[in-house]
Design a protein around this motif. Sequence first.
Motif, PDB file in Angstrom:
ATOM      1  N   HIS A   1      24.169  36.776  71.160  1.00  0.00           N
ATOM      2  CA  HIS A   1      23.622  35.543  70.587  1.00  0.00           C
ATOM      3  C   HIS A   1      24.302  34.274  71.094  1.00  0.00           C
ATOM      4  N   THR A   2      25.278  34.381  71.988  1.00  0.00           N
ATOM      5  CA  THR A   2      25.913  33.154  72.479  1.00  0.00           C
ATOM      6  C   THR A   2      24.944  32.316  73.311  1.00  0.00           C
ATOM      7  N   GLU A   3      23.997  32.993  73.975  1.00  0.00           N
ATOM      8  CA  GLU A   3      23.014  32.253  74.776  1.00  0.00           C
ATOM      9  C   GLU A   3      22.137  31.380  73.878  1.00  0.00           C
TER      10      GLU A   3
ATOM     11  N   GLU B   1      27.758  31.034  62.505  1.00  0.00           N
ATOM     12  CA  GLU B   1      27.948  31.962  61.382  1.00  0.00           C
ATOM     13  C   GLU B   1      26.662  32.739  61.104  1.00  0.00           C
ATOM     14  N   ARG B   2      25.529  32.039  61.110  1.00  0.00           N
ATOM     15  CA  ARG B   2      24.253  32.716  60.852  1.00  0.00           C
ATOM     16  C   ARG B   2      23.899  33.673  61.992  1.00  0.00           C
ATOM     17  N   LEU B   3      24.104  33.247  63.230  1.00  0.00           N
ATOM     18  CA  LEU B   3      23.751  34.096  64.369  1.00  0.00           C
ATOM     19  C   LEU B   3      24.604  35.359  64.413  1.00  0.00           C
ATOM     20  N   GLN B   4      25.873  35.238  64.037  1.00  0.00           N
ATOM     21  CA  GLN B   4      26.750  36.409  64.023  1.00  0.00           C
ATOM     22  C   GLN B   4      26.303  37.442  62.998  1.00  0.00           C
TER      23      GLN B   4
ATOM     24  N   TRP C   1      33.761  28.315  67.538  1.00  0.00           N
ATOM     25  CA  TRP C   1      32.399  27.923  67.169  1.00  0.00           C
ATOM     26  C   TRP C   1      32.169  27.895  65.658  1.00  0.00           C
ATOM     27  N   LEU C   2      33.152  28.381  64.888  1.00  0.00           N
ATOM     28  CA  LEU C   2      33.067  28.292  63.426  1.00  0.00           C
ATOM     29  C   LEU C   2      33.832  27.082  62.892  1.00  0.00           C
TER      30      LEU C   2
END
Length: 305
Positions: A185-187, A289-292, A247-248
């Motif tokens: 999900h980093t992309e 946070e949501r993507l993780q 990123w958090l």
Amino acid sequence: MAPARAVASAEAESVVDSDLEEFVNLAKEIAQAAGSITRQYFRQPLTIDNKADKSPVTEADRKAERAMRDLISAKFPDHGIFGEEEGMQQPKSSDTQYLWVLDPIDGTKSFITGKPVFGTLIALLRNGEPIIGVIDQPITKERWVGVKDHGTTLNEQKVHTRECQDISLAYLYATTPHMFSAEDHTEQAFNNVRDAVRTPLYGCDCYAYGLLAAGCVDLVVEADLKPYDYMALVPIVQEAGGVMTDWLGNSLMWRCAPDGYLMGSLPGEVVAAGSKGIHEHALKLLDWERLQEQEIPAYGSGASS
């Protein structure tokens, strides 16, 4: 007559400043030693090997890191050292506060293709916090030095990040779009930011963070990094007035565990911004946070079209 507590505090501060000056001088000496080696190999025929992770390494990387380690060990034999090429040398004393984190050539691909945007990275961590950071570009002879509570300099002149009023006006850097992956999900997260800025740019390695500290760009967003890729950059960015976190939004620290310094406890994703407002907006767009929390579907399990 000054109270005893005030005198003791002033004396302690003087000792800390004295130690810090000695550490900064050593960091500059280390940078000079590494640069004298890497310059000899720049734009010269090179033997290029691939490491286990398929990243390139050259004799210049190895020789420069060895020279850096030798200088640290001669001056501070109890300090820990972590470098890209030789790995971890745990502190000799269990109560030592200090760990040096080294990358002799950050941007080896730029180095081997003759592009002078690579750099030598040097960080000193005290109790897990990066307190000194150096980016040294030995070809252009530019050196950024960030020291906790003492600002950031470029070739001994103070530099500062710039204020960007809105992320739609921001200039963004990342080393390569290939450092982001759809699988983790980093992309998607990066693309959210990329699509919001004025101009996304690629290919500067650590040099981009120096440009951010000097007020030339506004944002750097990267993933798939190791501590030697970013620990030196933290004091350079923050002491110039910027913000740099994962990123958090968490501080980039590396505390020593009972078994020593462990790689698994560190993030690979960082965001650096020239101002608090741009940093906050970037974190919202990353939505990390949501993507993780999203479960990655097994291959072939998606709905058919």
